[in-house]
Design a protein around this motif. Structure first.
Motif, PDB file in Angstrom:
ATOM      1  N   ASP A  94      14.820  28.232  80.208  1.00 36.74           N
ATOM      2  CA  ASP A  94      14.508  26.819  80.458  1.00 36.74           C
ATOM      3  C   ASP A  94      15.298  26.360  81.682  1.00 36.74           C
ATOM      4  OD1 ASP A  94      14.026  24.097  80.405  1.00 36.74           O
ATOM      5  OD2 ASP A  94      14.360  23.876  78.249  1.00 36.74           O
ATOM      6  N   THR A  96      15.853  23.366  84.696  1.00 42.34           N
ATOM      7  CA  THR A  96      15.636  21.994  85.172  1.00 42.34           C
ATOM      8  C   THR A  96      16.266  21.856  86.547  1.00 42.34           C
ATOM      9  OG1 THR A  96      15.808  21.280  82.871  1.00 42.34           O
ATOM     10  CG2 THR A  96      15.791  19.559  84.559  1.00 42.34           C
ATOM     11  N   ASP A 105      11.286  20.082  84.950  1.00 46.69           N
ATOM     12  CA  ASP A 105      11.837  20.711  83.732  1.00 46.69           C
ATOM     13  C   ASP A 105      10.770  21.629  83.157  1.00 46.69           C
ATOM     14  OD1 ASP A 105      13.299  21.198  81.418  1.00 46.69           O
ATOM     15  OD2 ASP A 105      13.158  19.148  80.650  1.00 46.69           O
ATOM     16  N   THR A 106      11.089  22.922  83.015  1.00 42.22           N
ATOM     17  CA  THR A 106      10.065  23.853  82.537  1.00 42.22           C
ATOM     18  C   THR A 106      10.688  25.064  81.854  1.00 42.22           C
ATOM     19  OG1 THR A 106       8.068  25.104  83.179  1.00 42.22           O
ATOM     20  CG2 THR A 106       9.875  25.053  84.773  1.00 42.22           C
ATOM     21  N   GLU A 201       7.151  20.305  75.210  1.00 39.82           N
ATOM     22  CA  GLU A 201       7.939  21.544  75.127  1.00 39.82           C
ATOM     23  C   GLU A 201       8.054  22.073  73.695  1.00 39.82           C
ATOM     24  OE1 GLU A 201      12.281  20.711  75.812  1.00 39.82           O
ATOM     25  OE2 GLU A 201      11.510  18.925  76.806  1.00 39.82           O
ATOM     26  N   GLU A 232       7.370  24.955  78.108  1.00 39.07           N
ATOM     27  CA  GLU A 232       7.527  23.548  78.516  1.00 39.07           C
ATOM     28  C   GLU A 232       6.909  23.339  79.890  1.00 39.07           C
ATOM     29  OE1 GLU A 232      11.623  22.320  79.291  1.00 39.07           O
ATOM     30  OE2 GLU A 232      11.059  20.203  79.124  1.00 39.07           O
TER      31      GLU A 232
HETATM   32 CO    CO Z   1      13.664  22.106  79.577  1.00 36.05          CO
END
Ligand code: CO
Ligand code: MF3
Ligand code: CO
Length: 248
Positions: A94, A96, A105-106, A201, A232
């Protein structure tokens, strides 16, 4: 307070989110059995910095990593450290990014092949649940539509939705209003509006949805030790749908 983004803000968030997604492409290419989560974290740090941005997680409420790297039964927020990635693991990364004060954010789950059939199905169901949730989003749709799409699909497949962590507004801060639960009832909750930027997410467990946080104060693991997966995206709400800002 929900912040509706201006065209200028959206352009900047789009750039940060694109970098977050590129960072995961890069992370995917270097995540291999034998690598420690801290080694992966430092590679991610360098990639983000080389692209003129910084990690939003580092120092966030004291979090000591440039990314969250959570393996198998670790649900989210695992602190990068000595744990070694192994063949058969599922690894959630994850990221950001903070690019000039704008945030993307992913998260994706990487499979260290070969993985068990159960693990593969969990990862596929989790990914599809996020896609189904995004399909509900447009100006005027409701937050409950997102949670219902995820919960219905996930439970139909025999898995469970983690309740303790939610999606969120994002863009000019890391975490903004509103909260976006990954379970719920269609037709309920706040209406989304054009110009909102949110994350979705879902964290999905093979077993029970309950989690516990370890003594480090961060790492959330499944209470029953079962595997957990997460994807996410950062998305922009538009008049007719959603624009995925962290597309692969
Ligand atoms: Co995140
Ligand atoms: N990136 C996570 C999210 O999706 C939050 C991580 S906070 C941290 O909201 F402090 F653990 F990094
Ligand atoms: Co998020």
């Amino acid at each position: 307070m929900i912040h509706i983004k201006s065209a200028r803000e959206i352009e900047r968030i789009r750039q940060s989110a694109a970098l977050a997604s590129q960072t995961l492409d890069y992370a995917q290419s270097v995540t291999k059995p034998g690598l420690s989560t801290k080694e992966l974290d430092l590679l991610i740090k360098r990639f983000i910095m080389d692209h003129g941005a910084k990690s939003a997680t580092y120092g966030y409420k004291g979090f000591p990593g440039y990314a969250c790297v959570s393996i198998n039964e670790e649900v989210v927020h695992a602190i990068p450290g000595k744990r070694l990635i192994k063949t058969g693991d599922i690894v959630k990364v994850d990221v950001t990014t903070d690019l000039n004060g704008y945030f993307g954010d992913t998260c994706r789950t990487f499979m260290m092949e070969p993985v068990s059939e159960k693990a593969r199905r969990l990862v596929e169901v989790t990914k599809t649940s996020l896609e189904l949730a995004i399909q509900t989003v447009r100006n005027g749709s409701r937050i409950g539509d997102i949670g219902a799409a995820i919960q219905t699909y996930v439970e139909k497949n025999g898995f469970s939705v983690v309740r303790d962590f939610v999606g969120h507004g994002v863009g000019v801060a890391f975490h903004e209003d509103p909260n976006i639960p990954h379970y719920g009832k269609a037709g309920t909750g706040l209406r989304l509006k054009t110009g909102m930027v949110i994350t979705i997410e879902p964290m999905i467990n093979i077993g029970d949805w309950r989690i516990k946080v370890l003594a480090d104060g961060w790492t959330a693991v499944t209470q029953d030790g079962s595997l957990s997966a997460q994807f996410e995206h950062t998305i922009l709400v538009t008049a007719t749908g959603a624009e995925i800002l962290t597309k692969y």
